[in-house]
Write a protein that holds these residues in place. Structure first.
Motif, mmCIF file in Angstrom:
data_model
loop_
_atom_site.group_PDB
_atom_site.id
_atom_site.type_symbol
_atom_site.label_atom_id
_atom_site.label_comp_id
_atom_site.label_asym_id
_atom_site.label_seq_id
_atom_site.Cartn_x
_atom_site.Cartn_y
_atom_site.Cartn_z
ATOM 1 N N ILE A 1 0.897 -1.149 0.000
ATOM 2 C CA ILE A 1 0.000 0.000 0.000
ATOM 3 C C ILE A 1 0.933 1.195 0.000
ATOM 4 O O ILE A 1 1.837 1.279 0.827
ATOM 5 C CB ILE A 1 -0.920 0.030 1.244
ATOM 6 N N THR A 2 0.745 2.116 -0.914
ATOM 7 C CA THR A 2 1.687 3.225 -1.056
ATOM 8 C C THR A 2 1.692 4.148 0.159
ATOM 9 O O THR A 2 2.747 4.462 0.696
ATOM 10 C CB THR A 2 1.386 4.022 -2.337
ATOM 11 N N SER A 3 0.532 4.619 0.593
ATOM 12 C CA SER A 3 0.450 5.524 1.745
ATOM 13 C C SER A 3 -0.997 5.673 2.167
ATOM 14 O O SER A 3 -1.909 5.226 1.455
ATOM 15 C CB SER A 3 1.026 6.902 1.408
ATOM 16 N N LEU A 4 -1.230 6.325 3.304
ATOM 17 C CA LEU A 4 -2.605 6.611 3.717
ATOM 18 C C LEU A 4 -3.315 7.467 2.684
ATOM 19 O O LEU A 4 -4.500 7.294 2.423
ATOM 20 C CB LEU A 4 -2.629 7.322 5.078
ATOM 21 N N ALA A 5 -2.598 8.400 2.091
ATOM 22 C CA ALA A 5 -3.194 9.298 1.100
ATOM 23 C C ALA A 5 -3.563 8.576 -0.190
ATOM 24 O O ALA A 5 -4.346 9.090 -0.976
ATOM 25 C CB ALA A 5 -2.244 10.453 0.803
ATOM 26 N N ALA A 6 -3.013 7.380 -0.401
ATOM 27 C CA ALA A 6 -3.256 6.641 -1.637
ATOM 28 C C ALA A 6 -4.070 5.365 -1.408
ATOM 29 O O ALA A 6 -4.076 4.480 -2.254
ATOM 30 C CB ALA A 6 -1.918 6.292 -2.285
ATOM 31 N N LEU A 7 -4.766 5.288 -0.262
ATOM 32 C CA LEU A 7 -5.553 4.086 0.026
ATOM 33 C C LEU A 7 -6.559 3.829 -1.078
ATOM 34 O O LEU A 7 -7.208 4.744 -1.576
ATOM 35 C CB LEU A 7 -6.321 4.240 1.342
ATOM 36 N N GLY B 1 -10.963 -1.305 -0.305
ATOM 37 C CA GLY B 1 -10.633 -2.614 0.247
ATOM 38 C C GLY B 1 -9.379 -2.652 1.097
ATOM 39 O O GLY B 1 -9.108 -3.669 1.721
ATOM 40 N N GLU B 2 -8.607 -1.575 1.137
ATOM 41 C CA GLU B 2 -7.350 -1.585 1.911
ATOM 42 C C GLU B 2 -7.522 -1.120 3.360
ATOM 43 O O GLU B 2 -6.622 -1.304 4.168
ATOM 44 C CB GLU B 2 -6.299 -0.732 1.208
ATOM 45 N N MET B 3 -8.672 -0.557 3.680
ATOM 46 C CA MET B 3 -8.877 -0.056 5.044
ATOM 47 C C MET B 3 -8.807 -1.187 6.078
ATOM 48 O O MET B 3 -8.335 -0.977 7.190
ATOM 49 C CB MET B 3 -10.214 0.676 5.145
ATOM 50 N N ASN C 1 4.065 9.228 7.160
ATOM 51 C CA ASN C 1 4.299 10.296 6.183
ATOM 52 C C ASN C 1 3.576 9.966 4.889
ATOM 53 O O ASN C 1 3.315 8.802 4.598
ATOM 54 C CB ASN C 1 5.798 10.452 5.904
ATOM 55 N N CYS C 2 3.297 11.004 4.099
ATOM 56 C CA CYS C 2 2.646 10.836 2.798
ATOM 57 C C CYS C 2 3.321 11.753 1.784
ATOM 58 O O CYS C 2 3.947 12.742 2.145
ATOM 59 C CB CYS C 2 1.162 11.200 2.878
#
Length: 117
Positions: free
Chosen positions: A49-55, A58-60, A89-90
């Motif tokens: 998963i790249t980052s929280l900003a890129a969720l 289904g990744e949550m 970080n994002c």
């Protein structure tokens, strides 16, 4: 191989050995390979998963598993050291393009360039 994803390319592949603290089927927590604080733990999903900003959709659920591991480690570190910080970080602030949480405690021992203070 993606040179900006240390965690997939090196840690999860086994190319770089890490000191594992806690592991579940979806999450890995380990001591940072070049700690910036006396206590410096990294929590990563085993799936890229790249980052929280890129969720993505289904990744949550995986992020929830990461938070469960982080909460357990935060309780342990707080009991042992009096407190800790949890951060991520994002974007441009993220040198490794793989979602990761840092849990750290104590006074910083390295500067932003990785040099000892």
């Amino acid at each position: 191989m993606n040179p900006t994803d240390f965690y997939c390319d090196q840690v999860l592949s086994g190319r770089t050995a890490v000191e594992i603290i806690l592991e579940t089927p979806k999450v890995l927590a380990f001591h940072h390979t070049q700690p910036y604080w006396p206590v410096h733990v990294v929590v990563i999903p085993k799936q890229h998963i790249t980052s929280l900003a890129a969720l993505e959709e289904g990744e949550m659920a995986i992020v929830q598993k990461m938070l469960e591991v982080a909460a357990e480690l935060c309780r342990k570190i707080t009991a042992e050291h009096g407190g800790c910080r949890l951060s991520t970080n994002c974007g441009d602030h993220q040198t490794t393009k793989h979602l990761h949480f840092y849990i750290h405690s104590g006074e910083r021992i390295r500067d932003v360039h990785g040099r000892p203070i």
